[in-house]
Design an enzyme around this catalytic site. Sequence first.
Site, PDB file in Angstrom:
ATOM      1  N   HIS A  61       0.854  -1.187   0.000  1.00  0.00           N
ATOM      2  CA  HIS A  61       0.000   0.000   0.000  1.00  0.00           C
ATOM      3  C   HIS A  61       0.883   1.228   0.000  1.00  0.00           C
ATOM      4  CE1 HIS A  61       0.850  -0.566   4.273  1.00  0.00           C
ATOM      5  NE2 HIS A  61       0.330   0.612   4.561  1.00  0.00           N
ATOM      6  N   HIS A  63       0.999   3.987   2.111  1.00  0.00           N
ATOM      7  CA  HIS A  63       1.301   4.747   3.319  1.00  0.00           C
ATOM      8  C   HIS A  63       2.776   5.162   3.307  1.00  0.00           C
ATOM      9  CE1 HIS A  63      -1.858   4.164   6.752  1.00  0.00           C
ATOM     10  NE2 HIS A  63      -1.829   5.403   6.326  1.00  0.00           N
ATOM     11  N   ASP A  65       5.192   5.274   5.451  1.00  0.00           N
ATOM     12  CA  ASP A  65       6.235   4.448   6.056  1.00  0.00           C
ATOM     13  C   ASP A  65       6.606   3.255   5.183  1.00  0.00           C
ATOM     14  OD1 ASP A  65       3.574   3.674   6.826  1.00  0.00           O
ATOM     15  OD2 ASP A  65       4.408   2.265   8.281  1.00  0.00           O
ATOM     16  N   HIS A  66       5.751   2.900   4.228  1.00  0.00           N
ATOM     17  CA  HIS A  66       6.031   1.754   3.362  1.00  0.00           C
ATOM     18  C   HIS A  66       6.666   2.156   2.033  1.00  0.00           C
ATOM     19  CE1 HIS A  66       3.860  -1.469   5.651  1.00  0.00           C
ATOM     20  NE2 HIS A  66       3.438  -0.371   6.266  1.00  0.00           N
ATOM     21  N   HIS A 152      -7.200  -2.528   5.121  1.00  0.00           N
ATOM     22  CA  HIS A 152      -6.495  -1.512   5.907  1.00  0.00           C
ATOM     23  C   HIS A 152      -7.281  -0.198   5.864  1.00  0.00           C
ATOM     24  CE1 HIS A 152      -3.107   0.105   8.011  1.00  0.00           C
ATOM     25  NE2 HIS A 152      -2.562   0.749   7.001  1.00  0.00           N
ATOM     26  N   ASP A 175      -0.080  -4.232   6.050  1.00  0.00           N
ATOM     27  CA  ASP A 175      -0.923  -3.734   7.140  1.00  0.00           C
ATOM     28  C   ASP A 175      -2.374  -4.102   6.855  1.00  0.00           C
ATOM     29  OD1 ASP A 175       1.411  -2.623   7.999  1.00  0.00           O
ATOM     30  OD2 ASP A 175       0.781  -0.531   7.773  1.00  0.00           O
ATOM     31  N   HIS A 239       7.158  -5.256  11.671  1.00  0.00           N
ATOM     32  CA  HIS A 239       6.500  -3.944  11.739  1.00  0.00           C
ATOM     33  C   HIS A 239       5.928  -3.736  13.141  1.00  0.00           C
ATOM     34  CE1 HIS A 239       4.456  -0.384  10.642  1.00  0.00           C
ATOM     35  NE2 HIS A 239       3.804  -0.771   9.556  1.00  0.00           N
TER      36      HIS A 239
END
EC number: 3.1.26.11
Length: 285
Positions: A61, A63, A65-66, A152, A175, A239
């Site tokens: 995805h 986001h 942080d990814h 998510h 996630d 994570h």
Amino acid sequence: MIEVTLLGTGSPVPDARRAGPSTLVRAGGHAFLVDCGRGVQLRMAAAGIAANGLSALLLTHLHSDHIADLGDLLITRWVTTFTDQVPLQIIGPPGTAETVTAMLAAFGRDIGYRIAHHPDLTAPPPVEVHEVTEGVAWDHDGVTVRVAPTDHRPVAPTIGFRVEHADASVVLAGDTVPCATLDALAAGAGALVHTAIRKDLVELAPQQRVREVCEYHSSVEEAAETAERAGVGILVLTHYLPPIAPGQEADWRARAATAFPRQIELGDDLHRVEVHPGVCVKPAG
């Protein structure tokens, strides 16, 4: 055999000991990077894999942080490839192409400087983006990558991956909260790599924004329950939120063991797990 290396086991919160979410999967001579969180290339170097050695980048995805080091990965692969520039295959959910285009645009001046300076760099970093939500996304040299939706929300769409090679298989959930589509993707897999948060600790935070993280992630126990329903042989937790404090690994493991009675793996960045054929307890289907 499929080899899984936890390159980054951290979260959006910077941690001196943990890079951002990212996992390396090696199978059948191919190397797949699943997500590219903060500091991933430093961990890749420690694991012995260069950006130009990747077969594909798999994004669960979008986001921050990814994908924090997406731009760095694209530029580094480009400037360290001294043979023909083969496009990097990027597989992700809808929105991935827009994100990659924007990332390259952000580095537009850098790309222009390098093309002007180096005669052998004649074009921007080559990429091929494949936006998928389900089905087979990769099938080469006996290695298959399957995709299914995860949950998510409000982040949507999000996806998980299943890498298969020579009767071994690994599922990477990203996630998500528990959902039927992830159960189906993970059914009969050798290993499930799953995000895990300690909801019992996060729910104590005074900030509502922090507590809201619990709404769209799986707890340690929920990740274990997903693995047990799917009949996988190995549960790999990653994570971590909050970060696992030194000496607390046994507590996290014990919480997972309440629902999953088989092999449980967790650890620091660069923790490596081998997944061999036949370790699942429930055949797919």
